[in-house]
Write an enzyme that holds these catalytic residues in place. Structure first.
Site, short mmCIF file in Angstrom:
data_model
loop_
_atom_site.label_atom_id
_atom_site.label_comp_id
_atom_site.label_asym_id
_atom_site.label_seq_id
_atom_site.Cartn_x
_atom_site.Cartn_y
_atom_site.Cartn_z
CD GLN A 114 3.87 2.54 5.33
OE1 GLN A 114 3.12 3.17 4.59
NE2 GLN A 114 4.21 2.98 6.51
CG MET B 107 1.75 3.87 -0.26
SD MET B 107 2.08 3.63 1.51
CE MET B 107 3.83 4.03 1.56
CD GLU B 108 3.43 7.25 3.29
OE1 GLU B 108 2.28 6.85 3.01
OE2 GLU B 108 4.05 6.89 4.30
CG HIS C 159 -2.48 11.43 5.80
ND1 HIS C 159 -2.54 11.39 7.17
CD2 HIS C 159 -1.73 10.34 5.45
CE1 HIS C 159 -1.88 10.35 7.62
NE2 HIS C 159 -1.38 9.68 6.59
CD GLU C 160 -1.50 9.18 2.03
OE1 GLU C 160 -0.31 8.95 2.32
OE2 GLU C 160 -2.46 8.67 2.65
CG HIS D 213 3.13 10.43 4.82
ND1 HIS D 213 3.69 10.08 6.03
CD2 HIS D 213 1.90 9.83 4.79
CE1 HIS D 213 2.84 9.30 6.71
NE2 HIS D 213 1.74 9.15 5.98
CD GLU E 64 1.19 6.91 8.60
OE1 GLU E 64 0.47 7.90 8.39
OE2 GLU E 64 1.71 6.24 7.68
CG ASP F 37 -0.66 -5.01 8.59
OD1 ASP F 37 -0.14 -4.02 8.03
OD2 ASP F 37 -1.77 -5.49 8.27
CE1 TYR G 277 -2.04 5.05 10.80
CE2 TYR G 277 -2.32 6.95 9.38
CZ TYR G 277 -2.00 5.63 9.54
OH TYR G 277 -1.63 4.88 8.45
CE LYS H 55 -11.55 5.19 7.02
NZ LYS H 55 -11.24 6.59 6.80
N1 BES Z 1 1.42 5.26 4.90
C1 BES Z 1 0.04 5.09 5.14
C2 BES Z 1 -0.48 3.75 4.71
C3 BES Z 1 0.18 2.57 5.39
C4 BES Z 1 0.58 2.61 6.71
C5 BES Z 1 0.38 1.41 4.67
C6 BES Z 1 1.21 1.50 7.30
C7 BES Z 1 0.99 0.30 5.24
C8 BES Z 1 1.41 0.35 6.56
C9 BES Z 1 -0.78 6.20 4.52
O1 BES Z 1 -0.17 7.43 4.57
C10 BES Z 1 -2.05 6.34 5.29
O2 BES Z 1 -1.97 6.63 6.46
N2 BES Z 1 -3.21 6.16 4.66
C11 BES Z 1 -4.50 6.31 5.28
C12 BES Z 1 -5.14 7.59 4.91
C13 BES Z 1 -5.01 8.69 5.87
C14 BES Z 1 -5.83 9.90 5.44
C15 BES Z 1 -5.26 8.36 7.30
C16 BES Z 1 -5.41 5.22 4.75
O3 BES Z 1 -5.00 4.52 3.83
O4 BES Z 1 -6.52 5.10 5.22
ZN ZN Z 2 -0.03 8.16 6.55
#
Ligand code: BES
Ligand code: ZN
Length: 631
Positions: A168, A300-301, A325-326, A329, A348, A405, A413, A585
């Site tokens: 993703q 990642m889901e 969260h995952e 998804h 999201e 991105d 979210y 993050k």
């Molecule tokens: N699917 C996302 C990760 C993602 C989004 C990767 C868009 C690439 C592009 C995943 O589900 C996600 O949201 N992960 C979050 C954790 C969540 C608890 C908010 C993260 O990685 O911080």
């Molecule tokens: Zn997510």
């Protein structure tokens, strides 16, 4: 498009061939390069003309060469018999393309790669004969951005190398030629061979003996549910498995397995809670894979096998909302999928809403409310930083010509979750839950846009919200009036403690924080942002050992605060943290704090050391911060 005359010729050749019972002898068609995205802004594919519906993938993973040698057989659905097959690639070397009709021998197929786009890569356009229903592509992927190859030293066990994929949003095309848009779903099988004694796992049904590694180092998988390309995922390393429940379990390096098993013990209960909310879990097993700390995301889901950062292993299960969260998804995202990345909020936002409902079911409304609150603070931070542009503050964003991105801020979210929470309050919980369930059932295994959602709400939504004015949410900036904001009273005591501390009225050791939850700590540290000096932070650190915390969320928040306040021990601790952890993050705010506090040189020096352990997505995030610091 082929000229009409040539199409006629092909059609008559087809007729003759049918009479003779063999493949038509057409002149080889020379395809023209595809230079523009198709209906989806981030893919060259034209799935409405020729669509991939299934693939059989064979891949040789070479740790020695950090390369994939692949062969993929694509099964096609051809709505437009005159159209070529168009795929996405980025950094792939195409070694050969063949095509075949049903029961016929494969024949070489003419193909052409389009010009290089830095974000989208290159289209691969393949000419098809009238009978062709499958295409075989032989290719190599060197240094794919969708993969991260790790040396043994970069793993927990230090014994074996590791590789994992992260597809993703549009990185599947860096290791697999495909129609790389979430609007296209395929089933697949895979056979992955490795040149080291490591186990391969995949987000699919696992056809291998979990107790023994095959002598030929070839691992087999299949996925019978149609999934989009961004959910294709694999990893290989020194991996062991532990059961968590009847249909849940965890893969991790042996050195991490016990901690993972402890932390993730509630996973089975989470699946039950999710099912009570939105209906049966449709993917069979739900397992997790705990990756090395270089993993660029929290989670990642990937279907049947969530990939997760080891930074959720806090030792007290306080960060497992990430699992909720995952897992969520599995409905919002994997079952009902955003058709393009401009509708990411359908993945999201729904997922963040469901995540909090699962947390509420397991850990009570207080914790869910705290997390919602902290999520909203994150949203405000986004409005100030990566989503400063009002065009990125809408739920539906225009990403044509941009990197997908760019749309990956807290907006989809948290603004998305807040919209659903607002709808829930207006409709009443019971009515809203029924609606959610209908939404997932009616659109299961399909890819949808915001328009699909709006129409469904208008036609089948609870009476009280059928006419709800969505426009300010979908197309306007900021948080619309009337939003069902979380209840601020959950943090009243914490906010009061923060005020007393900042006013100098109470020293740190007298703050009522000994029992404070992770969520409360994160709130407190947020309250202190920009309002405390190094002495106050030293006091807080002495009283509560913040720099010694294993909880990565608390540590990262304190590091950011400490760096900005000039608390030197935080700068030193930041260096080890940034070298050890690759989760974007955490990296971006800490590097930004270094740069903005006049330590751009330190930041660059740390990055130099840490870079080999960062995924391409994390590198890009950090490099943007460093570039802004240099400007
Ligand atoms: N699917 C996302 C990760 C993602 C989004 C990767 C868009 C690439 C592009 C995943 O589900 C996600 O949201 N992960 C979050 C954790 C969540 C608890 C908010 C993260 O990685 O911080
Ligand atoms: Zn997510």
């Amino acid at each position: 498009m082929r000229p009409f005359a040539l199409r006629l010729f092909a059609a008559s050749a087809l007729g003759a061939a049918a009479l003779l019972g063999c493949r038509p002898m057409t002149t080889p068609r020379i395809p023209r390069a595809t230079t523009q995205p198709g209906p989806a802004p981030h893919s060259f594919a034209r799935p409405d003309a020729v669509r991939v519906v299934h693939f059989d993938w064979r891949a040789d993973l070479s740790f020695a060469g950090r390369a994939v040698a692949g062969v993929v057989d694509l099964r096609l659905d051809r709505a437009d018999p005159a159209a070529p097959l168009v795929l996405d690639t980025r950094g792939l070397r195409i070694e050969g393309v063949e095509a075949a009709g049903p029961g016929a021998h494969r024949h070489p197929a003419a193909f052409v790669l389009g010009p290089k786009d830095p974000v989208l890569g290159r289209s691969l356009t393949i000419a098809l004969d009238d009978h062709d229903r499958t295409v075989r592509i032989q290719y190599r992927a060197d240094r794919a951005d969708g993969l991260l190859w790790l040396e043994p030293a970069q793993t927990a066990g230090k014994r074996a190398p590791f590789v994992f994929s992260q597809a993703q949003a549009i990185l599947a095309r860096t290791f697999l030629p495909c129609q790389d848009t979430p609007g296209v779903r395929t089933t697949f099988s895979a056979e992955i061979t490795v040149d080291e004694d490591v186990r391969v796992v995949m987000a699919a049904e696992d056809d291998n003996d979990p107790a023994r590694r095959p002598v030929d180092r070839t691992y087999r998988f299949h996925m019978d549910a149609p999934i989009p390309s961004y959910l294709v995922a694999f990893a290989a390393g020194d991996l062991a498995f532990a059961e968590l429940g009847p249909r849940t379990g965890v893969w991790a390096e042996p050195a991490t397995l016990d901690a993972a098993r402890y932390e993730l013990a509630d996973t089975e209960a989470m699946v039950r809670a999710a099912e009570a909310l939105v209906g049966p879990y449709r993917w069979g097993r739900y397992d997790l894979l705990v990756l090395p700390p270089a993993f660029p995301f929290g989670g990642m889901e990937n279907p049947r096998l969530t990939f997760a950062t080891p930074t959720i292993l806090a030792g007290d299960r306080s960060l497992v909302s990430l699992v909720a969260h995952e897992l969520a998804h599995a409905w919002s995202g994997n079952l009902v999928t955003n058709a393009t990345w401009e509708h990411l909020w359908l993945n999201e936002g729904f997922t963040t809403y469901l995540e909090r409902r699962i947390v509420e079911a397991l850990y009570g409304p207080q914790r869910a409310e705290m997390e919602a609150h902290n999520g909203l603070s994150d949203l405000d931070d986004s409005f100030a930083h990566e989503a400063k542009d009002p065009a990125l503050q809408r739920l539906v964003v225009d990403l044509a010509g941009r990197d997908p991105d760019d749309g990956m801020t807290n907006v989809p979210y948290e603004k998305g979750a807040l919209l659903l929470r607002t709808l829930e309050r207006a409709a009443g919980r019971e009515a809203f839950d029924g609606f959610l369930r209908r939404w997932f059932d009616a659109h299961a295994m399909t890819s949808v846009t915001t328009e699909t959602f709006v129409a469904f709400l208008r036609e089948r939504g609870p009476e009280a919200i059928r006419a709800f004015d969505l426009d300010p949410w979908l197309y306007g900036p900021g948080i619309p009036a009337g939003a069902a904001r979380p209840d601020p009273s959950v943090f009243a005591a914490i906010d009061e403690a923060a005020e007393a501390f900042m006013s100098g009225g109470r020293p740190a050791e007298q703050l009522p924080l000994a029992q404070a939850s992770t969520q409360a700590w994160l709130r407190l540290l947020h309250d202190l942002e920009g309002r405390v000096d190094a002495r106050a932070l030293a006091d807080l650190d002495r009283a509560f050992g913040l720099l010694a915390r294993d909880n990565a969320e608390i540590l990262a928040a304190f590091l950011e605060l400490g760096i900005r306040a000039g608390y030197e021990p935080a700068v030193a601790r930041a260096e080890t943290f940034l070298v050890a952890v690759g989760r974007r993050k955490f990296l971006v705010p800490i590097y930004r704090a270094l740069v903005e506090s006049g330590r751009a040189d330190t930041a660059r020096a740390i990055y130099e050391r840490a870079r080999p352990g960062y995924h391409a997505l994390s590198r890009a995030g950090v490099e943007a911060v460093l570039a802004a610091g240099a400007a």
